[in-house]
Write an enzyme that holds these catalytic residues in place. Structure first.
Site, PDB file in Angstrom:
ATOM      1  N   LYS A 171      15.378  -6.945  21.125  1.00 24.10           N
ATOM      2  CA  LYS A 171      14.361  -6.945  20.070  1.00 24.10           C
ATOM      3  C   LYS A 171      12.952  -7.137  20.614  1.00 24.10           C
ATOM      4  CE  LYS A 171      15.428 -11.754  18.693  1.00 24.10           C
ATOM      5  NZ  LYS A 171      16.637 -11.903  19.552  1.00 24.10           N
ATOM      6  N   ASN A 184       8.331 -13.725  16.784  1.00 22.13           N
ATOM      7  CA  ASN A 184       9.122 -14.367  17.832  1.00 22.13           C
ATOM      8  C   ASN A 184       8.650 -13.971  19.227  1.00 22.13           C
ATOM      9  OD1 ASN A 184      11.469 -16.116  18.316  1.00 22.13           O
ATOM     10  ND2 ASN A 184      12.402 -14.304  19.228  1.00 22.13           N
ATOM     11  N   HIS A 237      23.837 -18.042  19.190  1.00 26.20           N
ATOM     12  CA  HIS A 237      23.292 -19.128  18.349  1.00 26.20           C
ATOM     13  C   HIS A 237      24.312 -19.640  17.313  1.00 26.20           C
ATOM     14  CE1 HIS A 237      19.479 -18.343  20.165  1.00 26.20           C
ATOM     15  NE2 HIS A 237      19.325 -17.168  19.593  1.00 26.20           N
TER      16      HIS A 237
END
Length: 454
Positions: free
Chosen positions: A125, A148, A194
């Site tokens: 990403k 981010n 995660h």
């Protein structure tokens, strides 16, 4: 800055005063909100006070007076257990939001037609966000990139119909953005990650899906099962992106074979062959996604090709940092596990591989199928013994302990190999913490050592 006017004359609690947290507090204050901020770190509280932000211990606050709690994405919302500020907000019926939710509300209120591209995915990403922003900027668009990657979203210029926001979003940020509604939503891929913060793979995938559920156009990579299922459920406008490894899974997708991005009818839209920053099948997917997004925003084929061809890549992600004669030096310090290093090993041959550090579970055993691409391995750091055991009998290796020893040794051997384009590749498959504070410092040291070679 993007001032947040949607909470003007209301009181907002904020927890987490790191980079994005402080930027959020300043944006709320600039828009007329009364901000009460807190962080468990005393230094962060001092920095906020020096910037004119009022601090208050939220454990002792009267929560009935708060219009919302704005939470840093690094603070646990659900797992392994909710943070104390989250529990207090929920007990008081106070909405819990993140900085990108504030941006979305401001965009709807001030510039609902402003182009907003949001990108998520387990892998790729950051590169895709940077690539999309580069292609658009090269074509002359006013581009604001952040989230981010790099700059906090509220430190960017405000949304406008003639300005494109290209925003990378982690699963933590999506979780804090219930009103997420980008004009273009991108889902690259989904693999387990995660889970300590999301509980299960199903919950993690569901959070990723929320990014495209509210988007005008969805661009979805379909090379993994969870993403493919999400694409099938998509009701609105959709572009599928597919890099076939053998059988073609979908005839209705943008596909990439042999470096050529093609539409579903087979017409070539872009050529990524020979672009050093876009080597490897994983980067082919990144390029195809960028093509889909750029086309949706009105760029011509010539503008798109120019943007792809001039993309410099991101530091520490298969970054070409130099050449000495035929030898190419590649900094892939961001590869902190075997899955990331696999992408680099599949992109090159005649590799002089520098690896090691603080090992992750599984070590480099998953990379055994790619050992035939490696001419020699150079071991550094704490994982040296474990990695030597895996390499034994399959790849010749040298124990170097440090980058200072490994880089000149690898450069010397690569130059003497006689291969047409040998590659000295730093792709450690390890965390850096045994010798470096982070992967960026490790990659910068590699670059310095390469530049110091005779």
């Amino acid at each position: 800055m993007t001032p947040i006017t949607t909470f003007a004359e209301r009181t907002v609690a904020l927890f987490g005063l790191g980079g994005s947290g402080l930027a959020t507090a300043l944006a709320l204050k600039a828009g007329g909100a009364d901000v009460r901020a807190w962080d468990d770190n005393a230094d962060s509280r001092v920095r906020a006070q020096e910037a004119g932000i009022a601090t208050q211990d939220l454990r002792e606050a009267e929560w009935s007076g708060f219009a919302a709690l704005v939470l840093s994405p690094g603070v646990p919302l659900t797992h392994p257990e909710p943070h104390w500020s989250v529990r207090l907000a929920r007990d008081a019926g106070v909405a819990i939001l993140g900085d990108i939710e504030l941006f979305c509300r401001e965009r709807r209120a001030q510039a609902p037609g402003a182009p907003f591209v949001a990108i998520t995915g387990t892998n790729g990403k950051s590169t895709t966000t940077a690539l999309i922003a580069h292609v658009l900027a090269r074509a002359g668009r006013d581009v604001q990139m952040g989230g981010n990657i790099g700059t906090a979203i509220l430190s960017l210029e405000p949304p406008s119909v003639d300005r494109v926001h290209v925003i990378e979003m982690s699963s933590f940020q999506i979780d804090l953005t219930p009103g997420l509604d980008p004009s273009v939503g991108v889902l690259m891929n989904i693999t387990p990650d995660h889970l300590d913060r999301h509980g299960t793979m199903e919950q993690y995938a569901a959070i990723k899906e929320r990014l495209i559920r509210g988007s005008g156009l969805a661009v979805v990579g379909i090379d993994d099962g969870p993403s493919r299922a999400i694409a099938e459920r998509r009701a609105g406008d959709l572009v599928r992106v597919h890099v076939p490894h053998g059988e073609v899974l979908c005839t209705e997708a943008l596909t990439v074979r042999d470096g050529l991005v093609r539409d579903p009818q087979g017409a070539v839209l872009a050529d990524v062959n020979g672009i050093g920053s876009l080597r490897g099948a994983h980067n082919w997917q990144n390029a195809a996604v960028a093509v889909a997004v750029a086309r949706s925003l009105g760029l011509s084929p010539e503008q798109i090709q120019s943007g792809l061809s001039s993309f410099p890549g991101l530091p520490h992600r298969m970054e070409e940092v130099g050449r000495r004669g035929p030898v190419l030096f590649v900094n892939d310090s961001k590869a902190t596990n075997a899955d990331s290093t696999e992408k680099a090993l599949t992109a090159f041959r005649d590799i002089h591989w520098i690896l090691g550090g603080k090992a992750k579970d599984g070590g480099i055993f998953p990379l055994v199928p790619y050992f035939e691409r490696v001419a020699h391995a150079y071991l550094i750091g704490a994982a040296s013994d474990a990695f030597a055991a895996t390499l034994e009998g399959a790849v010749p290796y040298t124990r170097c302990e440090t980058l200072e020893v490994a880089v000149p040794k690898a450069a010397e051997n690569a130059a003497a190999s006689g291969a047409p384009e040998p590659v000295v590749l730093l792709s450690p498959a390890c965390a850096s913490y045994d010798q470096f504070r982070n992967f960026e410092i490790r990659g910068n040291r590699f670059r310095e050592l390469v530049q110091a070679l005779p």
